[in-house]
Design a protein around this motif. Structure first.
Motif, PDB file in Angstrom:
ATOM      1  N   ASN A 184      -5.403  -5.753   2.771  1.00  0.00           N
ATOM      2  CA  ASN A 184      -6.008  -5.525   2.903  1.00  0.00           C
ATOM      3  C   ASN A 184      -6.995  -4.017   2.404  1.00  0.00           C
ATOM      4  N   TYR A 185      -7.484  -4.076   0.909  1.00  0.00           N
ATOM      5  CA  TYR A 185      -7.657  -2.986   1.083  1.00  0.00           C
ATOM      6  C   TYR A 185      -9.171  -2.604   0.170  1.00  0.00           C
ATOM      7  N   LYS A 186     -10.592  -2.327   0.682  1.00  0.00           N
ATOM      8  CA  LYS A 186     -11.254  -1.954   0.037  1.00  0.00           C
ATOM      9  C   LYS A 186     -11.708  -1.312  -1.384  1.00  0.00           C
ATOM     10  N   LEU A 202       1.015  -1.623   0.291  1.00  0.00           N
ATOM     11  CA  LEU A 202      -0.398   0.029   0.088  1.00  0.00           C
ATOM     12  C   LEU A 202       1.007   0.884   0.267  1.00  0.00           C
ATOM     13  N   TYR A 237      -9.883   6.809   3.491  1.00  0.00           N
ATOM     14  CA  TYR A 237      -9.055   6.332   4.755  1.00  0.00           C
ATOM     15  C   TYR A 237     -10.073   6.452   6.407  1.00  0.00           C
ATOM     16  N   PHE A 257      -0.761   1.418   9.022  1.00  0.00           N
ATOM     17  CA  PHE A 257      -2.111   0.801   8.616  1.00  0.00           C
ATOM     18  C   PHE A 257      -2.233  -0.739   9.058  1.00  0.00           C
ATOM     19  N   ARG A 311      -7.476   1.907   7.534  1.00  0.00           N
ATOM     20  CA  ARG A 311      -7.957   1.401   5.935  1.00  0.00           C
ATOM     21  C   ARG A 311      -8.603   1.964   5.083  1.00  0.00           C
ATOM     22  N   LYS A 312      -8.203   1.495   4.091  1.00  0.00           N
ATOM     23  CA  LYS A 312      -7.699   1.907   2.719  1.00  0.00           C
ATOM     24  C   LYS A 312      -9.057   1.891   2.171  1.00  0.00           C
ATOM     25  N   GLU A 313      -9.721   2.766   1.597  1.00  0.00           N
ATOM     26  CA  GLU A 313     -11.375   2.321   0.927  1.00  0.00           C
ATOM     27  C   GLU A 313     -10.802   3.383  -0.126  1.00  0.00           C
ATOM     28  N   THR A 333     -10.339   8.136  -3.234  1.00  0.00           N
ATOM     29  CA  THR A 333      -9.963   7.856  -1.734  1.00  0.00           C
ATOM     30  C   THR A 333      -9.623   7.935  -0.158  1.00  0.00           C
TER      31      THR A 333
END
Length: 630
Positions: free
Chosen positions: A511-513, A111, A463, A507, A359-361, A461
């Motif tokens: 995993n990122y969604k 990431l 977070y 992080f 958490r990245k989204e 994007t």
């Protein structure tokens, strides 16, 4: 014998003439046979119902001798057609509403670390405006003393400086007096006299007066005295900042005295990893990992594989009427996006270690007819005033600033400056405060239309953050921690517990969604649904649809043919002729019946007697006797 022979010749000529006319008529029928395939609508529908593959149509022909059955099947047939096309309408309406399916994907990859902005929460007394701020503090001191009998302490140096600047003080005092801070009754906005008796503080509210160039004034009132004093001070503080011709004069970065330690992935940060900017209310701000040429990447999740900062939170030489909190303000955002600290930031408490897990989204929307999102903002009717890519907040703030310049003639200091404009300063724009607060009320009520003009980006994007807190340093370790800080960073400790804070940003998982959209109703889906409805109501296929289309085309063709024949027959029955004189009218009236009747009889005789002549041809000898008899 002679008489029979004499009568036979004209009859033969008549027969040859009739044969020629019959052959000519057959040739004409053959020429017109390519388009005259049906003689009537009844023949057309009877042929269709007898030969089509659509279920139920044959019942209209088979039951034609039973009128009740014919009527029943006719009603049922057309009712089925109506129900089917009603379902077709529902399908078309759903298709043109452009529904979407939401797709959720979980991705695992290295990431890219986001940009992190950290502000001091300490608006400094910059050297370029120090004298004006000292003057404003003296005026505020006197105002609070008059309103609340509160004697605000000021540094001794400020008083000594003010004694040599009486002329400048009078100039600032003149502008401040045009926007005074007042106490008012809640029901009746009446100014409180200076020597009024003490009253219940809950019966009053505090605010300041703003007037237009036409002396149209209104009171910007607040229920909280703290909010009112802070807003009033901030209003005059912005005017002082706007008087500085060069914004770089406020750029007094002191990174080493604010950031005591910086590590990412167990490696020490340097000056190449951050950029600096000044915020009017949050002081000096530093953005880490904003350089697109060398972005940080996280190979592993966890607190040891992120950004760790030790920051100074002790406030020295600060402005107490602007900043009423202690600590620092942090915000996580994507690269090439401005840090709007008011919207997405949160405060870091002194003496606390704040651990922020991310958490990245990602969100990807369909554009075009499926949503009103924009790819890059080029189709949005608002100029982007920021040197960054398009975001919804960038657009909203740019929209307000452009309306501010158009309506008030100057720009608000908190937002970028448009070309050819200047920041609002009540030395040049005496009524800008009145215009600003009126415009702000319209902006919040969406009278300006900024919230409708500015659309969401198709790709964005975000977070998702969650924070945990613990005491830092602990009671058993604070002695050696502060000693090391004082030796390494030359930190003069005056308040150990409120002097420093620690921030960890990392992080939570690899995993990122990704939230994506896909069309829920495509052309293939529409054809499939239409076929299902057609098969449900009629049990037919695509060829049955072609048969129905052929019926419609044949119906249109027969309509044109019959219309053409009717028009041609009208022309034959009323041929054009020269006008008749009045002298010939009487003779024509006597002869007209005799002339018209044989004409109609001759045409009908030729058509109807042809079969009788053909049937008599084999009787050759007997025909002479019959003709002679006639």
């Amino acid at each position: 014998g002679g008489s029979a022979k004499a009568g036979k010749m004209p009859e033969g000529e008549k027969m040859r003439q009739c044969k020629q006319e019959e052959e000519q008529q057959q040739k004409e029928e053959e020429r017109e046979g390519l388009i005259e395939f049906y003689s009537s609508y009844q023949e057309l529908f009877q042929f269709f119902c007898s030969n089509t593959t659509i279920h139920g149509a044959i019942r209209l022909v088979c039951s034609k001798k039973n009128k009740m059955k014919t009527a029943f099947w006719s009603v049922l047939f057309f009712l089925t057609f109506g129900l089917m096309y009603w379902q077709f309408g529902i399908l078309y309406r759903e298709y043109f509403s452009y529904p979407v399916n939401l797709n959720l994907n979980l991705n695992s990859d290295r990431l890219t670390f986001p940009a992190v902005t950290l502000c001091t929460l300490n608006p400094y007394r910059y050297s370029a405006i120090r004298k004006q701020l000292d003057q404003l503090d003296q005026i505020t001191h006197q105002t609070l003393l008059d309103l609340y009998d509160y004697n605000m302490s000021l540094p001794q140096s400020d008083w000594s400086t003010l004694s040599t600047q009486r002329r400048s003080l009078r100039s600032l005092l003149h502008h401040v007096q045009r926007h005074p801070l007042r106490r008012q009754k809640r029901d009746n906005l009446v100014n409180l006299p200076e020597n009024s008796p003490s009253v219940d503080k809950n019966d009053w509210k505090i605010g300041f007066v703003l007037c237009s160039e036409n002396n149209d004034c209104f009171h910007q009132a607040y229920s909280s005295g703290v909010d009112a004093v802070r807003e009033w001070y901030s209003f005059h503080y912005i005017n002082i900042l706007a008087q500085v011709p060069d914004a770089k004069a406020l750029d007094e970065s002191d990174f080493e005295n604010f950031i005591y330690a910086c590590r990412f992935n167990e490696a020490t940060c340097d000056k190449a990893n951050y950029t600096h900017f000044h915020h009017p209310l949050y002081g000096n701000c530093y953005t880490f990992n904003d350089n697109s040429s060398s972005l940080w990447t996280s190979s592993l999740p966890g607190i040891n594989n992120g950004l760790s900062l030790v920051v100074r939170t002790e406030q020295n030489d600060f402005i107490p009427l602007l900043s009423t909190v202690t600590g620092a303000r942090v915000m996580v955002h994507d690269q090439n996006e401005p840090a709007f600290m008011d919207d997405g930031g949160f405060n870091v408490r002194p003496g606390i270690e704040t651990s922020i897990s991310m958490r990245k989204e990602m969100t990807v929307r369909l554009g075009g007819s499926y949503s009103d999102c924009t790819e890059d903002g080029s189709d949005v009717p608002v100029q982007n005033l920021y040197s960054s890519r398009y975001t919804e907040q960038v657009c909203i703030r740019s929209c307000f600033q452009l309306n501010m310049v158009e309506r008030c003639g100057c720009a608000y200091y908190f937002y970028p400056l448009p070309d050819g404009a200047e920041y609002c300063d009540y030395r040049k724009h005496t009524a800008w405060g009145y215009c600003y607060y009126k415009l702000l009320a319209e902006f919040k009520a969406d009278v300006l239309g900024c919230f409708h003009k500015c659309r969401k980006p198709c790709k964005m994007t975000e977070y998702q953050l969650s924070a945990g807190y613990s005491r830092w340093p602990s009671a058993v370790s604070e002695d050696w921690v502060f000693y090391m800080l004082s030796q390494q960073n030359k930190y003069n400790i005056t308040s150990k517990r409120n002097g420093v804070a620690k921030v960890n940003i990392f992080f939570e998982e690899w995993n990122y969604k990704t939230n994506g959209e896909s069309p829920a109703f495509t052309v293939v889906t529409l054809l499939s649904q239409l076929g299902n409805q057609w098969s449900l109501w009629f049990g037919s296929s695509v060829l049955s649809v072609m048969e129905l289309a052929e019926l419609v085309l044949d119906f249109i063709a027969i309509t044109f043919i019959l219309a053409f024949r009717w028009f041609r027959s009208r022309q034959k029955l009323s041929p054009p002729g020269p006008p008749l004189n009045s002298q010939d009218n009487s003779a024509f009236q006597d002869e007209a019946p005799a002339l018209s009747a044989p004409h109609r009889f001759t045409v009908e005789a030729v058509v109807t007697t042809l079969p009788s002549y053909n049937s008599l041809e084999p009787r050759g000898p007997s025909r002479d006797g019959e003709v002679g008899h006639e």
